[in-house]
Design a protein around this motif. Structure first.
Motif, PDB file in Angstrom:
ATOM      1  N   ASP A   1     -18.471   7.701   3.693  1.00 24.12           N
ATOM      2  CA  ASP A   1     -19.080   6.367   3.775  1.00 24.12           C
ATOM      3  C   ASP A   1     -18.035   5.275   3.590  1.00 24.12           C
ATOM      4  OD1 ASP A   1     -21.581   7.510   4.177  1.00 24.12           O
ATOM      5  OD2 ASP A   1     -22.228   7.241   2.088  1.00 24.12           O
ATOM      6  N   SER A   2     -17.120   5.481   2.659  1.00 22.86           N
ATOM      7  CA  SER A   2     -16.053   4.507   2.429  1.00 22.86           C
ATOM      8  C   SER A   2     -15.156   4.387   3.658  1.00 22.86           C
ATOM      9  CB  SER A   2     -15.211   4.907   1.216  1.00 22.86           C
ATOM     10  OG  SER A   2     -15.940   4.750   0.039  1.00 22.86           O
ATOM     11  N   TYR A   3     -14.821   5.517   4.237  1.00 22.11           N
ATOM     12  CA  TYR A   3     -13.988   5.497   5.441  1.00 22.11           C
ATOM     13  C   TYR A   3     -14.674   4.699   6.553  1.00 22.11           C
ATOM     14  CZ  TYR A   3     -11.095   7.017   9.307  1.00 22.11           C
ATOM     15  OH  TYR A   3     -10.259   7.018  10.390  1.00 22.11           O
ATOM     16  N   ASN A   4     -15.956   4.944   6.732  1.00 24.03           N
ATOM     17  CA  ASN A   4     -16.709   4.223   7.762  1.00 24.03           C
ATOM     18  C   ASN A   4     -16.791   2.729   7.459  1.00 24.03           C
ATOM     19  OD1 ASN A   4     -17.126   6.581   9.203  1.00 24.03           O
ATOM     20  ND2 ASN A   4     -19.085   7.003   8.210  1.00 24.03           N
ATOM     21  N   GLU A   5     -16.982   2.378   6.196  1.00 22.60           N
ATOM     22  CA  GLU A   5     -17.030   0.978   5.812  1.00 22.60           C
ATOM     23  C   GLU A   5     -15.690   0.293   6.089  1.00 22.60           C
ATOM     24  OE1 GLU A   5     -18.052  -1.896   1.985  1.00 22.60           O
ATOM     25  OE2 GLU A   5     -17.924   0.267   1.673  1.00 22.60           O
ATOM     26  N   LEU A   6     -14.598   0.972   5.789  1.00 21.38           N
ATOM     27  CA  LEU A   6     -13.272   0.421   6.064  1.00 21.38           C
ATOM     28  C   LEU A   6     -13.061   0.210   7.562  1.00 21.38           C
ATOM     29  CD1 LEU A   6     -11.279   2.637   3.562  1.00 21.38           C
ATOM     30  CD2 LEU A   6     -11.524   0.145   3.414  1.00 21.38           C
ATOM     31  N   THR A   7     -13.552   1.121   8.353  1.00 23.72           N
ATOM     32  CA  THR A   7     -13.434   1.009   9.808  1.00 23.72           C
ATOM     33  C   THR A   7     -14.184  -0.210  10.317  1.00 23.72           C
ATOM     34  OG1 THR A   7     -13.175   3.403  10.027  1.00 23.72           O
ATOM     35  CG2 THR A   7     -13.859   2.197  11.999  1.00 23.72           C
TER      36      THR A   7
ATOM     37  N   MET B   1     -15.041  -2.875   8.519  1.00 25.55           N
ATOM     38  CA  MET B   1     -14.407  -4.070   7.968  1.00 25.55           C
ATOM     39  C   MET B   1     -13.168  -4.443   8.770  1.00 25.55           C
ATOM     40  SD  MET B   1     -14.402  -6.445   5.623  1.00 25.55           S
ATOM     41  CE  MET B   1     -15.431  -5.919   4.273  1.00 25.55           C
ATOM     42  N   LYS B   2     -12.460  -3.442   9.260  1.00 20.57           N
ATOM     43  CA  LYS B   2     -11.227  -3.681  10.011  1.00 20.57           C
ATOM     44  C   LYS B   2     -11.487  -4.500  11.278  1.00 20.57           C
ATOM     45  CE  LYS B   2      -7.249  -1.261  11.861  1.00 20.57           C
ATOM     46  NZ  LYS B   2      -6.617   0.030  12.112  1.00 20.57           N
ATOM     47  N   ASN B   3     -12.683  -4.377  11.842  1.00 23.34           N
ATOM     48  CA  ASN B   3     -13.020  -5.104  13.063  1.00 23.34           C
ATOM     49  C   ASN B   3     -13.013  -6.620  12.872  1.00 23.34           C
ATOM     50  OD1 ASN B   3     -13.350  -2.740  14.530  1.00 23.34           O
ATOM     51  ND2 ASN B   3     -15.514  -2.585  14.018  1.00 23.34           N
ATOM     52  N   SER B   4     -13.243  -7.081  11.654  1.00 24.08           N
ATOM     53  CA  SER B   4     -13.278  -8.524  11.414  1.00 24.08           C
ATOM     54  C   SER B   4     -12.129  -8.993  10.523  1.00 24.08           C
ATOM     55  CB  SER B   4     -14.624  -8.916  10.793  1.00 24.08           C
ATOM     56  OG  SER B   4     -14.794  -8.269   9.554  1.00 24.08           O
ATOM     57  N   ALA B   5     -11.094  -8.185  10.420  1.00 21.64           N
ATOM     58  CA  ALA B   5      -9.973  -8.506   9.531  1.00 21.64           C
ATOM     59  C   ALA B   5      -8.802  -9.098  10.307  1.00 21.64           C
ATOM     60  CB  ALA B   5      -9.524  -7.246   8.806  1.00 21.64           C
ATOM     61  N   ASN B   6      -7.996  -9.868   9.590  1.00 21.55           N
ATOM     62  CA  ASN B   6      -6.755 -10.365  10.192  1.00 21.55           C
ATOM     63  C   ASN B   6      -5.675  -9.287  10.030  1.00 21.55           C
ATOM     64  OD1 ASN B   6      -5.553 -10.594   7.612  1.00 21.55           O
ATOM     65  ND2 ASN B   6      -6.220 -12.708   7.387  1.00 21.55           N
ATOM     66  N   ASP B   7      -4.471  -9.565  10.519  1.00 21.26           N
ATOM     67  CA  ASP B   7      -3.408  -8.550  10.511  1.00 21.26           C
ATOM     68  C   ASP B   7      -3.068  -8.054   9.104  1.00 21.26           C
ATOM     69  OD1 ASP B   7      -3.203  -8.610  13.255  1.00 21.26           O
ATOM     70  OD2 ASP B   7      -1.510  -9.998  13.276  1.00 21.26           O
ATOM     71  N   GLN B   8      -2.945  -8.961   8.170  1.00 24.71           N
ATOM     72  CA  GLN B   8      -2.603  -8.579   6.797  1.00 24.71           C
ATOM     73  C   GLN B   8      -3.722  -7.736   6.182  1.00 24.71           C
ATOM     74  OE1 GLN B   8      -1.897 -11.868   4.175  1.00 24.71           O
ATOM     75  NE2 GLN B   8      -1.507 -10.574   2.402  1.00 24.71           N
ATOM     76  N   GLN B   9      -4.959  -8.135   6.427  1.00 28.00           N
ATOM     77  CA  GLN B   9      -6.100  -7.386   5.903  1.00 28.00           C
ATOM     78  C   GLN B   9      -6.178  -6.009   6.550  1.00 28.00           C
ATOM     79  OE1 GLN B   9      -9.025 -10.336   6.916  1.00 28.00           O
ATOM     80  NE2 GLN B   9      -9.206 -11.050   4.795  1.00 28.00           N
TER      81      GLN B   9
ATOM     82  N   ASP C   1      -3.732  -4.175   7.556  1.00 25.09           N
ATOM     83  CA  ASP C   1      -2.733  -3.328   6.897  1.00 25.09           C
ATOM     84  C   ASP C   1      -3.273  -2.785   5.574  1.00 25.09           C
ATOM     85  OD1 ASP C   1      -0.892  -3.688   8.916  1.00 25.09           O
ATOM     86  OD2 ASP C   1       0.212  -5.273   7.866  1.00 25.09           O
ATOM     87  N   GLU C   2      -3.899  -3.653   4.799  1.00 24.43           N
ATOM     88  CA  GLU C   2      -4.457  -3.237   3.509  1.00 24.43           C
ATOM     89  C   GLU C   2      -5.583  -2.220   3.706  1.00 24.43           C
ATOM     90  OE1 GLU C   2      -5.848  -5.401  -0.638  1.00 24.43           O
ATOM     91  OE2 GLU C   2      -5.501  -6.623   1.149  1.00 24.43           O
ATOM     92  N   LEU C   3      -6.424  -2.464   4.694  1.00 23.37           N
ATOM     93  CA  LEU C   3      -7.515  -1.532   4.988  1.00 23.37           C
ATOM     94  C   LEU C   3      -6.964  -0.192   5.479  1.00 23.37           C
ATOM     95  CD1 LEU C   3      -9.932  -4.044   6.720  1.00 23.37           C
ATOM     96  CD2 LEU C   3     -10.284  -2.977   4.484  1.00 23.37           C
ATOM     97  N   ASP C   4      -5.931  -0.235   6.292  1.00 29.42           N
ATOM     98  CA  ASP C   4      -5.323   1.011   6.779  1.00 29.42           C
ATOM     99  C   ASP C   4      -4.744   1.835   5.630  1.00 29.42           C
ATOM    100  OD1 ASP C   4      -5.944   0.722   9.464  1.00 29.42           O
ATOM    101  OD2 ASP C   4      -4.036  -0.259   9.958  1.00 29.42           O
TER     102      ASP C   4
END
Length: 87
Positions: A48-54, A56-64, A66-69
């Motif tokens: 579930d966390s992995y999916n949430e990160l995925t 979230m990544k769709n609406s993140a900027n470049d720096q975010q 990287d942190e999500l990755d």
């Protein structure tokens, strides 16, 4: 762009999930097959966390991103270790 608050909340939930999963992983090492419910729950929470990160990544900027990755890698590493241990 993801808001600072939404990023913090997402990463906080992931940290909590990682801590829970790590605890279950260590407990499993001691108890072998006696901890199946907690172990399975931890694996589901990691997914579930992995999916949430995925998402979230769709609406993140470049720096975010990287942190999500980096967080996704941590989640995947623990998932992998837990799956390998169960075999």
């Amino acid at each position: 762009m993801a808001t600072h608050k939404s990023m913090d909340e997402c990463l906080g939930r992931c940290e909590n999930t990682l801590a829970y999963a790590q605890q279950q992983y260590e407990e499993s090492a001691k108890q072998e097959h006696y901890n199946t419910e907690g172990y399975t729950e931890a694996l589901m929470r990691l997914e579930d966390s992995y999916n949430e990160l995925t998402v979230m990544k769709n609406s993140a900027n470049d720096q975010q991103r990287d942190e999500l990755d980096r967080m996704k890698i941590r989640v995947q590493d623990l998932q992998h270790a837990m799956v390998v241990r169960r075999r």
